[in-house]
Design an enzyme around this catalytic site. Structure first.
Site, PDB file in Angstrom:
ATOM      1  N   ARG A 171      -9.492  -2.270  -9.050  1.00 60.85           N
ATOM      2  CA  ARG A 171      -8.802  -0.990  -9.245  1.00 60.85           C
ATOM      3  C   ARG A 171      -8.577  -0.781 -10.736  1.00 60.85           C
ATOM      4  NH1 ARG A 171      -6.087   0.177  -3.753  1.00 60.85           N
ATOM      5  NH2 ARG A 171      -7.756  -0.713  -2.492  1.00 60.85           N
ATOM      6  N   GLU A 216      -6.695   1.192 -12.248  1.00 61.26           N
ATOM      7  CA  GLU A 216      -5.446   1.883 -12.559  1.00 61.26           C
ATOM      8  C   GLU A 216      -4.683   1.126 -13.649  1.00 61.26           C
ATOM      9  OE1 GLU A 216      -4.167   1.467  -8.624  1.00 61.26           O
ATOM     10  OE2 GLU A 216      -5.510   3.044  -7.885  1.00 61.26           O
ATOM     11  N   ARG A 255       3.519  -6.079  -8.974  1.00 59.34           N
ATOM     12  CA  ARG A 255       2.761  -6.192  -7.721  1.00 59.34           C
ATOM     13  C   ARG A 255       1.370  -5.586  -7.774  1.00 59.34           C
ATOM     14  NH1 ARG A 255       4.290  -1.146  -4.952  1.00 59.34           N
ATOM     15  NH2 ARG A 255       5.828  -0.231  -6.326  1.00 59.34           N
ATOM     16  N   HIS A 256       0.935  -5.161  -8.958  1.00 54.74           N
ATOM     17  CA  HIS A 256      -0.417  -4.623  -9.097  1.00 54.74           C
ATOM     18  C   HIS A 256      -1.229  -5.439 -10.091  1.00 54.74           C
ATOM     19  CE1 HIS A 256       1.563  -0.893  -7.608  1.00 54.74           C
ATOM     20  NE2 HIS A 256       0.412  -0.738  -6.993  1.00 54.74           N
ATOM     21  N   GLU A 283       4.865  -2.939  -0.166  1.00 50.97           N
ATOM     22  CA  GLU A 283       3.777  -2.737   0.804  1.00 50.97           C
ATOM     23  C   GLU A 283       2.847  -3.948   0.806  1.00 50.97           C
ATOM     24  OE1 GLU A 283       1.294   0.870   0.213  1.00 50.97           O
ATOM     25  OE2 GLU A 283      -0.421  -0.396   0.736  1.00 50.97           O
ATOM     26  N   SER A 343      -2.304  -1.524   4.302  1.00 52.61           N
ATOM     27  CA  SER A 343      -2.463  -0.163   4.814  1.00 52.61           C
ATOM     28  C   SER A 343      -3.577  -0.181   5.838  1.00 52.61           C
ATOM     29  CB  SER A 343      -2.851   0.801   3.690  1.00 52.61           C
ATOM     30  OG  SER A 343      -1.733   1.090   2.891  1.00 52.61           O
ATOM     31  N   ARG A 349      -0.114 -10.375  -2.348  1.00 52.62           N
ATOM     32  CA  ARG A 349       1.201  -9.825  -1.960  1.00 52.62           C
ATOM     33  C   ARG A 349       1.761 -10.575  -0.765  1.00 52.62           C
ATOM     34  NH1 ARG A 349       1.142  -3.306  -2.689  1.00 52.62           N
ATOM     35  NH2 ARG A 349       0.355  -3.268  -4.820  1.00 52.62           N
TER      36      ARG A 349
HETATM   37  P1  ATP Z   1       0.160   0.565  -3.699  1.00 55.06           P
HETATM   38  O1  ATP Z   1       0.624   1.851  -3.055  1.00 55.06           O
HETATM   39  O2  ATP Z   1       1.141  -0.550  -3.557  1.00 55.06           O
HETATM   40  O3  ATP Z   1      -0.345   0.756  -5.087  1.00 55.06           O
HETATM   41  P2  ATP Z   1      -2.260   1.081  -2.288  1.00 55.06           P
HETATM   42  O4  ATP Z   1      -1.702   1.857  -1.150  1.00 55.06           O
HETATM   43  O5  ATP Z   1      -2.898   1.796  -3.418  1.00 55.06           O
HETATM   44  O6  ATP Z   1      -1.130   0.101  -2.847  1.00 55.06           O
HETATM   45  P3  ATP Z   1      -4.346   0.207  -0.554  1.00 55.06           P
HETATM   46  O7  ATP Z   1      -5.489   0.987  -1.062  1.00 55.06           O
HETATM   47  O8  ATP Z   1      -3.624   0.647   0.644  1.00 55.06           O
HETATM   48  O9  ATP Z   1      -3.306  -0.005  -1.749  1.00 55.06           O
HETATM   49  O10 ATP Z   1      -4.852  -1.320  -0.405  1.00 55.06           O
HETATM   50  C1  ATP Z   1      -4.518  -2.162   0.684  1.00 55.06           C
HETATM   51  C2  ATP Z   1      -3.699  -3.351   0.206  1.00 55.06           C
HETATM   52  O11 ATP Z   1      -4.371  -4.029  -0.855  1.00 55.06           O
HETATM   53  C3  ATP Z   1      -2.345  -2.977  -0.362  1.00 55.06           C
HETATM   54  O12 ATP Z   1      -1.383  -2.799   0.646  1.00 55.06           O
HETATM   55  C4  ATP Z   1      -2.043  -4.173  -1.239  1.00 55.06           C
HETATM   56  O13 ATP Z   1      -1.545  -5.261  -0.482  1.00 55.06           O
HETATM   57  C5  ATP Z   1      -3.420  -4.548  -1.771  1.00 55.06           C
HETATM   58  N1  ATP Z   1      -3.613  -3.939  -3.088  1.00 55.06           N
HETATM   59  C6  ATP Z   1      -4.052  -2.705  -3.346  1.00 55.06           C
HETATM   60  N2  ATP Z   1      -4.094  -2.460  -4.661  1.00 55.06           N
HETATM   61  C7  ATP Z   1      -3.676  -3.582  -5.267  1.00 55.06           C
HETATM   62  C8  ATP Z   1      -3.497  -3.958  -6.620  1.00 55.06           C
HETATM   63  N3  ATP Z   1      -3.778  -3.124  -7.608  1.00 55.06           N
HETATM   64  N4  ATP Z   1      -3.035  -5.202  -6.895  1.00 55.06           N
HETATM   65  C9  ATP Z   1      -2.751  -6.046  -5.876  1.00 55.06           C
HETATM   66  N5  ATP Z   1      -2.905  -5.765  -4.576  1.00 55.06           N
HETATM   67  C10 ATP Z   1      -3.359  -4.535  -4.266  1.00 55.06           C
HETATM   68 MG    MG Z   2      -1.740   1.564   0.819  1.00 58.46          MG
END
Ligand code: ATP
Ligand code: MG
Length: 433
Positions: free
Chosen positions: A215, A217, A223-224, A356, A359, A407
């Site tokens: 990602r 971002e 947590r990211h 979270e 998803s 996580r």
């Molecule tokens: P958040 O809202 O917390 O940024 P997200 O909704 O963008 O997460 P999803 O695309 O739903 O993330 O990805 C599924 C799962 O993968 C997340 O619930 C999380 O546990 C993990 N995840 C996603 N992005 C990241 C990240 N940048 N770093 C660590 N774990 C991640």
């Molecule tokens: Mg999500």
């Protein structure tokens, strides 16, 4: 060449008299004149090696003095039950060899007696992981993966690998790392979503993948990360409820396995872990807003959960819970809307009180509906042809989820920062080591 017959942690006072060969790191050396101690550390614990000058002779006694801390040593000797020694035994050595000497000074103190900045620890991660509590977290992570794989196998799920180098974004948007792929532009995949869905069209029925997601971002949170390991599941002939059951099943399998098999590691971390009870509470997005409305909430129906609401819900509920029935507008195009109220969809999030964890959703499996959903999100279906094709020739109803491994581990072990749950984390500033 036999480097080691036992780990320190395997030795007990009952082995009195037995000859053993240990190998590990010089955790500590102490010279008290007529007697010297070398504490050897390996991944299962510590062992005190006791050198009595009169017994071992001048040469061996002197050699211990020149061993720098954290050098790799091999010790052959006999176990001696000794109530005054840590864990009730000591090793009376006959031979000590230095297999890899350590430079002085050390980049950080691996004994855990000294607190150390996260950045310093990450810069010298090889040394940091020598700390028993740090090592324990990664051993537990491995146990979590093993238990979740076992759980998937018990549920008849097949492990697959999908490409991490891809031509298109999963959800559009700009959070992708571009790479050059010969004469083309390509990206590092942000999620195996499209591929695991295509495998439902391939008739694989139940698949899981454990692999990296990328990602781009510019996060700066605890947590990211920009690279993470995702545990992904997709199952056919299943709905959102089935997917949630498999998700809580996987989480509880991991907790149970760790509480039963990782006692030494939990002790090193100083954690008393209990297994969460299933079924996890399920509350709808709308109910969550109502719950939070006793507080001053700024968000409106249709907004993504803000951090304050998320924190409030976590504190109020106090254990794992599912947030279900999200507004369709804030979930991705592949999430199935309810037939009778299309503004709400069959998407869900698995929440730990702190954040979270996953998803998931029941997916749109009708080709026509998927095309319109893609357009509604302002994306061009032409860019998704390879994916959409799998929906044209018999796609079963299906559902699935993505769970962040780090996580899960971080919340299980109550670690403060996701970087404590990733050996070599990648974030906005860190690309090395
Ligand atoms: P958040 O809202 O917390 O940024 P997200 O909704 O963008 O997460 P999803 O695309 O739903 O993330 O990805 C599924 C799962 O993968 C997340 O619930 C999380 O546990 C993990 N995840 C996603 N992005 C990241 C990240 N940048 N770093 C660590 N774990 C991640
Ligand atoms: Mg999500």
């Amino acid at each position: 060449m036999i480097l080691r017959t036992h780990y320190s942690g395997d030795i007990t006072p009952e082995m009195d008299g037995k000859e053993v060969t240990l190998a590990g790191w010089a955790h500590e050396t102490r010279d008290l004149g007529g007697i010297a101690f070398l504490v050897l550390r390996d991944r299962k614990g510590l062992a005190q090696v006791t050198l009595v000058k009169k017994l071992v002779g001048k040469e061996l006694f002197k050699s211990v003095r020149s061993i720098s801390r954290e050098s790799v040593v091999q010790v052959r000797g006999n176990v001696k039950a000794e109530p005054k020694a840590p864990r009730g035994f000591e090793i009376m050595p006959t031979e000590i060899r230095v297999l890899g000497s350590a430079e002085v000074p050390l980049p950080l103190d691996p004994t855990e007696k000294v607190e150390c900045e996260l950045d310093t620890r990450l810069d010298s991660r090889f040394m940091d992981v020598r700390r028993p509590s740090v090592l324990a977290a990664f051993e537990i992570e491995s146990a979590v993966l093993r238990s979740i794989r076992d759980y998937f196998y018990s549920q008849g799920v097949t492990e697959v690998f999908t490409p991490k180098i891809v031509a298109a974004a999963t959800e559009g948007g700009t959070d992708l790392f571009p790479i050059s792929y010969f004469e083309k532009e390509a990206f590092l995949n942000q999620s195996p979503q499209l591929y695991k869905q295509m495998l439902m069209g391939a008739g694989m029925d139940r698949v899981f993948e454990i692999g990296p997601i990328f990602r781009a971002e510019e996060h700066d949170t605890r947590r990211h990360l920009n690279e993470a390991i995702s545990i992904d599941l997709e199952v056919s002939f299943a709905d959102d409820k089935d997917a949630m059951e498999l998700l809580e099943g996987a989480v509880v399998a991991a907790y149970r396995y760790v509480t039963e098999n990782c006692l030494r590691q939990l002790e090193a971390i100083g954690l008393n872990l209990s297994v969460p009870k299933v079924p996890f509470r399920r509350i709808t997005y709308t109910e969550a807003l109502e719950l939070a409305s006793e507080r001053d909430v700024k968000m409106q129906w249709g907004d993504d959960l803000d951090t304050e609401t998320e924190r409030f819900l976590g504190e109020t509920i106090g254990e794992h819970y599912f947030l279900t029935d999200w507004p369709s507008s804030i979930k991705p195009y592949y999430t199935l809307p309810y037939e009778d109220r299309p503004e709400v969809c069959r998407g869900f999030d698995l929440m730990h009180p702190r954040m979270e964890l996953a998803s998931g959703a029941q997916r749109v499996h009708d080709h026509g509906m998927l095309v319109s959903r893609i357009k509604e999100k302002g994306l061009d279906p032409a860019g998704f042809e390879f994916y959409l094709n799998a929906f044209r020739y018999g796609m079963p109803p299906h559902a699935g989820w993505g769970l962040g491994l780090s996580r899960l581990v971080m919340t299980m072990l109550n670690l403060e920062n996701i970087r404590d749950a990733v050996i070599f984390p990648r974030d906005r500033r860190r690309l090395v080591p």
